[in-house]
Structures are given as C-alpha cells and as structure tokens.
Design a protein around this motif. Structure first.
Motif, PDB file in Angstrom:
ATOM      1  N   THR A   1       0.838  -1.195   0.000  1.00 16.62           N
ATOM      2  CA  THR A   1       0.000   0.000   0.000  1.00 16.62           C
ATOM      3  C   THR A   1       0.872   1.244   0.000  1.00 16.62           C
ATOM      4  OG1 THR A   1      -1.790   1.189   1.111  1.00 16.62           O
ATOM      5  CG2 THR A   1      -0.206   0.053   2.525  1.00 16.62           C
ATOM      6  N   ASP A   2       0.351   2.305  -0.566  1.00 17.78           N
ATOM      7  CA  ASP A   2       1.042   3.592  -0.520  1.00 17.78           C
ATOM      8  C   ASP A   2       0.590   4.413   0.680  1.00 17.78           C
ATOM      9  OD1 ASP A   2       2.453   3.070  -2.848  1.00 17.78           O
ATOM     10  OD2 ASP A   2       0.931   3.978  -4.131  1.00 17.78           O
ATOM     11  N   HIS A   3      -0.440   3.938   1.368  1.00 23.51           N
ATOM     12  CA  HIS A   3      -0.976   4.675   2.513  1.00 23.51           C
ATOM     13  C   HIS A   3      -0.053   4.535   3.715  1.00 23.51           C
ATOM     14  CE1 HIS A   3      -4.761   5.674   0.567  1.00 23.51           C
ATOM     15  NE2 HIS A   3      -4.729   4.462   0.048  1.00 23.51           N
ATOM     16  N   LYS A   4       0.025   5.594   4.492  1.00 20.82           N
ATOM     17  CA  LYS A   4       0.882   5.591   5.673  1.00 20.82           C
ATOM     18  C   LYS A   4       0.090   5.352   6.950  1.00 20.82           C
ATOM     19  CE  LYS A   4       4.276   8.484   3.516  1.00 20.82           C
ATOM     20  NZ  LYS A   4       5.091   9.657   3.506  1.00 20.82           N
TER      21      LYS A   4
ATOM     22  N   GLY B   1     -24.214   8.506   7.179  1.00 22.11           N
ATOM     23  CA  GLY B   1     -24.094   9.509   8.228  1.00 22.11           C
ATOM     24  C   GLY B   1     -22.686  10.062   8.328  1.00 22.11           C
ATOM     25  N   LEU B   2     -21.685   9.192   8.191  1.00 16.99           N
ATOM     26  CA  LEU B   2     -20.290   9.620   8.218  1.00 16.99           C
ATOM     27  C   LEU B   2     -20.001  10.545   7.043  1.00 16.99           C
ATOM     28  CD1 LEU B   2     -17.468   9.441   9.492  1.00 16.99           C
ATOM     29  CD2 LEU B   2     -17.081   7.388   8.131  1.00 16.99           C
ATOM     30  N   ASN B   3     -20.443  10.162   5.854  1.00 17.96           N
ATOM     31  CA  ASN B   3     -20.223  11.002   4.674  1.00 17.96           C
ATOM     32  C   ASN B   3     -20.933  12.340   4.808  1.00 17.96           C
ATOM     33  OD1 ASN B   3     -18.495   9.296   3.240  1.00 17.96           O
ATOM     34  ND2 ASN B   3     -20.196   8.141   2.388  1.00 17.96           N
TER      35      ASN B   3
ATOM     36  N   MET C   1     -10.888  17.867  10.377  1.00 17.91           N
ATOM     37  CA  MET C   1     -10.002  16.848   9.827  1.00 17.91           C
ATOM     38  C   MET C   1      -8.570  17.361   9.804  1.00 17.91           C
ATOM     39  SD  MET C   1     -12.068  14.348   8.896  1.00 17.91           S
ATOM     40  CE  MET C   1     -11.521  13.407   7.509  1.00 17.91           C
ATOM     41  N   SER C   2      -7.639  16.447   9.985  1.00 15.74           N
ATOM     42  CA  SER C   2      -6.220  16.771   9.882  1.00 15.74           C
ATOM     43  C   SER C   2      -5.860  17.022   8.423  1.00 15.74           C
ATOM     44  CB  SER C   2      -5.402  15.588  10.423  1.00 15.74           C
ATOM     45  OG  SER C   2      -4.055  15.707  10.035  1.00 15.74           O
TER      46      SER C   2
ATOM     47  N   LEU D   1      -8.418  13.027   1.371  1.00 14.39           N
ATOM     48  CA  LEU D   1      -9.705  12.381   1.118  1.00 14.39           C
ATOM     49  C   LEU D   1      -9.845  11.879  -0.318  1.00 14.39           C
ATOM     50  CD1 LEU D   1     -12.101  14.684   3.172  1.00 14.39           C
ATOM     51  CD2 LEU D   1     -11.307  12.374   3.735  1.00 14.39           C
ATOM     52  N   LYS D   2      -9.082  12.454  -1.250  1.00 16.60           N
ATOM     53  CA  LYS D   2      -9.182  12.002  -2.639  1.00 16.60           C
ATOM     54  C   LYS D   2      -8.580  10.616  -2.843  1.00 16.60           C
ATOM     55  CE  LYS D   2      -9.579  16.530  -4.609  1.00 16.60           C
ATOM     56  NZ  LYS D   2      -9.120  17.541  -5.505  1.00 16.60           N
TER      57      LYS D   2
END
Length: 76
Positions: free
Chosen positions: A21-24, A42-44, A52-53, A58-59
């Motif tokens: 994964t490229d996510h940290k 509801g979250l969306n 948000m940090s 988010l993209k």
C-alpha cells in the motif's frame, strides 16, 4: 459524533511489506448497528463539518465495511 460508530483508532502502517500500500495510516471504526450503510451515509454527511487533519488526503482515501466471521483469537 456519528450515530452507530462506537470507537475509532488510527494506526501507522509498518514498512515491513513494501509495495502493498502507498498509505501511511489506517483508521479502524467500530460500528454497533444493524444498518452499516446508514452509518456510512451519516459519516459522509458529517464530513463537511468534521475537523479533519491536513494529513488526510480524502481524494486517495479508501473505505471498506467488514464484519467478523469468527471470534477474536488470542495467544495462550
């Protein structure tokens, strides 16, 4: 707070499996609901007003809803 979310925790991805994964970071949200799709809606809906940090892109963020198929396993 979003109805149905009982807890959340953020994790740093360990660099022991390069290329997976490229996510940290990964965030795990625990839900208590019979309507997970409603919780996601509801979250969306809450996102525009959530603090948000800047670290969250988010993209490129991805979300999956999973359910347990077994109990937790612990070492003896």
């Amino acid at each position: 707070a979003v109805d149905g979310i009982t807890k959340a925790q953020r994790f740093a991805v360990a660099d022991v499996m390069p290329g997976v994964t490229d996510h940290k970071y990964v965030a795990i949200y625990e839900l208590d609901t019979d309507d997970p799709q409603g919780v996601v809606k509801g979250l969306n809906a809450a996102l525009p007003t959530m603090r948000m940090s800047d670290a969250i892109d988010l993209k490129s963020a991805k979300m999956s809803v999973v359910s347990a198929v077994s109990g937790e396993q612990t070492s003896a």
